[in-house]
Write a protein that holds these residues in place. Structure first.
Motif, PDB file in Angstrom:
ATOM      1  N   LEU A 235       1.407   2.587   0.131  1.00 28.83           N
ATOM      2  CA  LEU A 235       2.472   1.590   0.146  1.00 28.83           C
ATOM      3  C   LEU A 235       2.519   0.843   1.477  1.00 28.83           C
ATOM      4  CD1 LEU A 235       5.345   3.444  -1.721  1.00 28.83           C
ATOM      5  CD2 LEU A 235       4.140   1.400  -2.469  1.00 28.83           C
ATOM      6  N   ILE A 236       2.330   1.566   2.581  1.00 29.43           N
ATOM      7  CA  ILE A 236       2.325   0.899   3.878  1.00 29.43           C
ATOM      8  C   ILE A 236       1.137  -0.053   3.979  1.00 29.43           C
ATOM      9  CG2 ILE A 236       2.064   1.267   6.364  1.00 29.43           C
ATOM     10  CD1 ILE A 236       3.689   3.806   6.081  1.00 29.43           C
ATOM     11  N   CYS A 237      -0.017   0.372   3.454  1.00 25.74           N
ATOM     12  CA  CYS A 237      -1.187  -0.513   3.443  1.00 25.74           C
ATOM     13  C   CYS A 237      -0.910  -1.764   2.613  1.00 25.74           C
ATOM     14  CB  CYS A 237      -2.401   0.227   2.882  1.00 25.74           C
ATOM     15  SG  CYS A 237      -3.144   1.404   4.018  1.00 25.74           S
ATOM     16  N   PHE A 238      -0.197  -1.592   1.506  1.00 27.32           N
ATOM     17  CA  PHE A 238       0.134  -2.734   0.663  1.00 27.32           C
ATOM     18  C   PHE A 238       1.070  -3.698   1.397  1.00 27.32           C
ATOM     19  CE2 PHE A 238       2.592  -4.368  -3.202  1.00 27.32           C
ATOM     20  CZ  PHE A 238       1.671  -5.369  -3.432  1.00 27.32           C
ATOM     21  N   VAL A 239       2.062  -3.148   2.104  1.00 28.80           N
ATOM     22  CA  VAL A 239       2.984  -3.985   2.876  1.00 28.80           C
ATOM     23  C   VAL A 239       2.221  -4.763   3.947  1.00 28.80           C
ATOM     24  CG1 VAL A 239       4.918  -3.960   4.500  1.00 28.80           C
ATOM     25  CG2 VAL A 239       4.990  -2.523   2.468  1.00 28.80           C
ATOM     26  N   ILE A 240       1.430  -4.044   4.747  1.00 27.03           N
ATOM     27  CA  ILE A 240       0.683  -4.698   5.815  1.00 27.03           C
ATOM     28  C   ILE A 240      -0.330  -5.676   5.232  1.00 27.03           C
ATOM     29  CG2 ILE A 240      -0.872  -4.319   7.768  1.00 27.03           C
ATOM     30  CD1 ILE A 240       1.968  -3.391   8.237  1.00 27.03           C
ATOM     31  N   GLY A 241      -0.930  -5.284   4.092  1.00 31.73           N
ATOM     32  CA  GLY A 241      -1.911  -6.158   3.464  1.00 31.73           C
ATOM     33  C   GLY A 241      -1.319  -7.480   3.025  1.00 31.73           C
ATOM     34  N   THR A 242      -0.110  -7.445   2.437  1.00 33.44           N
ATOM     35  CA  THR A 242       0.511  -8.696   1.992  1.00 33.44           C
ATOM     36  C   THR A 242       0.870  -9.589   3.180  1.00 33.44           C
ATOM     37  OG1 THR A 242       2.675  -7.596   1.941  1.00 33.44           O
ATOM     38  CG2 THR A 242       1.432  -7.685  -0.122  1.00 33.44           C
ATOM     39  N   LEU A 243       1.328  -8.978   4.276  1.00 36.77           N
ATOM     40  CA  LEU A 243       1.648  -9.786   5.458  1.00 36.77           C
ATOM     41  C   LEU A 243       0.397 -10.371   6.085  1.00 36.77           C
ATOM     42  CD1 LEU A 243       4.405  -7.576   7.106  1.00 36.77           C
ATOM     43  CD2 LEU A 243       4.679  -9.557   5.625  1.00 36.77           C
TER      44      LEU A 243
END
Length: 422
Positions: A235-243
């Motif tokens: 989930l953290i990777c997904f958050v950072i990935g979208t940003l």
């Protein structure tokens, strides 16, 4: 004599991971900070010079907006793959050698990229852009992977604080890159920005050979894939990935939008991009210190930053359903808030995930949507992805907290239950 040797060994030794905060940095910590700061600054200034003028130059050379997005996107995906490969073999290669080799490769590629205007328009130019940009991304991945690994090794108790402080120099590179690149392009043409900053990056190679201490990396006992498939990490990777995808989208499309909508030159576009990087530069060290001191606030910062970023992308165009006319002051304001919220989102995750993945879809989908529809809808899609990622992380955090509370209640009930039922 023995006392002098012992003091030298203590000065150059790595700090053990303890709860006590050291009162002063050792010599090896100071040299490492100087070296890593120079790497962050020089690498990011070379990375960020493209935004104000390259998309327009590529269009003149026969590239569509989708292809421009692909050129930016190939950098991101090669950086992601390169980071994973370099992280896997950093022990065998050595952190110092990997960093210096990455700087050398990136500097040569930056200089070569400045010569691509001499290539014939169409397929030759586009193909060379893909090749040089991809190799540059691998070199950048090697340098940044080494930077994060060294920080975690030498500053085990202050990872967020140190990385947040180093992000000052990342921010300075991002601040100076667009206006410097735009001004040199406007004054001297396409080649000069790349040749000048590529040589600056090349100078960092002997500087870091001399300044950076040799650091022995220890192999991890845990599986990388076991970490990767952890729910919270995903989930953290997904958050950072979208940003990160949002930043790639801005790199690939903002300059063309600003030139067309507000009739700005490449130099003024570079100045606009300062609005993105300056707040990030100022906020990063403060947020890093605060989240190191109060670790429980990290998820809150990440979710809040994600929501703010999503709202800013909705207003960056602005989104067509708002029926608001595009205005320069609103664009600059939203870029500033995105820069600040990026610091809120990215910095707290560093202690938990030492590498940040840049996503391939950001520049590509941004360029594709912009070509098929417009910048306003493309920015809205990026904002929706960021909002989804933040809400998923918030839901996961709340569910985990509720499960932990239920488990504690069950344990307390078991402790209060009578041993014998009469």
């Amino acid at each position: 004599m023995d006392a002098h040797v012992a003091s030298q060994q203590a000065e150059n030794s790595f700090p053990a991971e303890t709860t006590e905060q050291p009162t002063r940095m050792t010599r090896i910590q100071i040299l490492t900070l100087i070296s890593l700061a120079s790497v962050n600054f020089s690498s990011m200034i070379c990375y960020s010079i493209l935004g104000p003028f390259f998309p327009n130059e590529a269009v003149k050379k026969g590239a569509s907006q989708t292809v421009v997005g692909l050129i930016f996107g190939c950098y991101a995906v090669c950086n992601l793959i390169g980071s994973m490969v370099m992280g896997r073999y950093i022990v065998q290669i050595g952190a110092k050698f990997m960093l210096i080799a990455g700087l050398f490769v990136s500097s040569v590629c930056t200089i070569m990229f400045g010569l691509l205007d001499r290539a014939p328009a169409g397929a030759p130019f586009i193909s060379l852009c893909f090749i040089v940009r991809s190799v540059d991304a691998v070199g950048f991945a090697a340098a940044m992977t080494s930077t994060f690994a060294m920080t975690a090794k030498i500053f085990p108790n202050n990872v967020a604080t140190v990385l947040g402080s180093l992000e000052i120099f990342t921010g300075l590179g991002l601040i100076l890159g667009p206006p410097v690149g735009g001004w040199f392009y406007h004054s001297f043409g396409y080649e000069v920005p790349f040749l000048l900053l590529g040589c600056l990056l090349l100078i960092m190679v002997p500087f870091n050979i001399y300044v950076l201490p040799s650091i022995e990396a220890e192999p991890s006992k845990d599986s990388f894939f076991r970490l990767l498939f952890h729910g919270k990490v995903l989930l953290i990777c997904f958050v950072i990935g979208t940003l990160s995808a949002g930043l790639g989208f801005i790199d690939a499309t903002l300059s063309l939008f600003a030139m067309k909508t507000f009739n700005l030159s490449s130099g003024y576009v570079g100045l606009i991009m300062i609005g993105l990087s300056l707040p990030y530069c100022l906020a990063s060290p403060v947020i890093g210190y605060f989240t190191d001191k109060y670790p429980g606030t990290r998820i809150g910062f990440t979710v809040t930053g994600g929501v703010i970023t999503a709202a800013c992308f909705f207003l960056l165009g602005p989104a067509p359903f708002f029926h608001i006319k595009s205005q320069l002051w609103l664009l600059v304001l939203m870029l500033g808030l995105i820069g600040f919220s990026l610091g809120m989102t990215a910095i707290p995750t560093f202690p938990e995930i030492i590498t940040c993945a840049q996503m391939f879809y950001g520049p590509i989908v941004g360029g594709l949507i912009t070509q098929r529809l417009n910048f306003e809808w493309a920015a809205t899609v990026q904002g929706a992805m960021g909002l989804l990622a933040a809400l998923l992380l918030l839901a996961y955090s709340l569910c985990k907290r509720n499960r932990q509370r239920l488990r504690e209640d069950d344990q307390q009930s078991d402790e209060n239950a009578p041993l014998l039922n009469g």
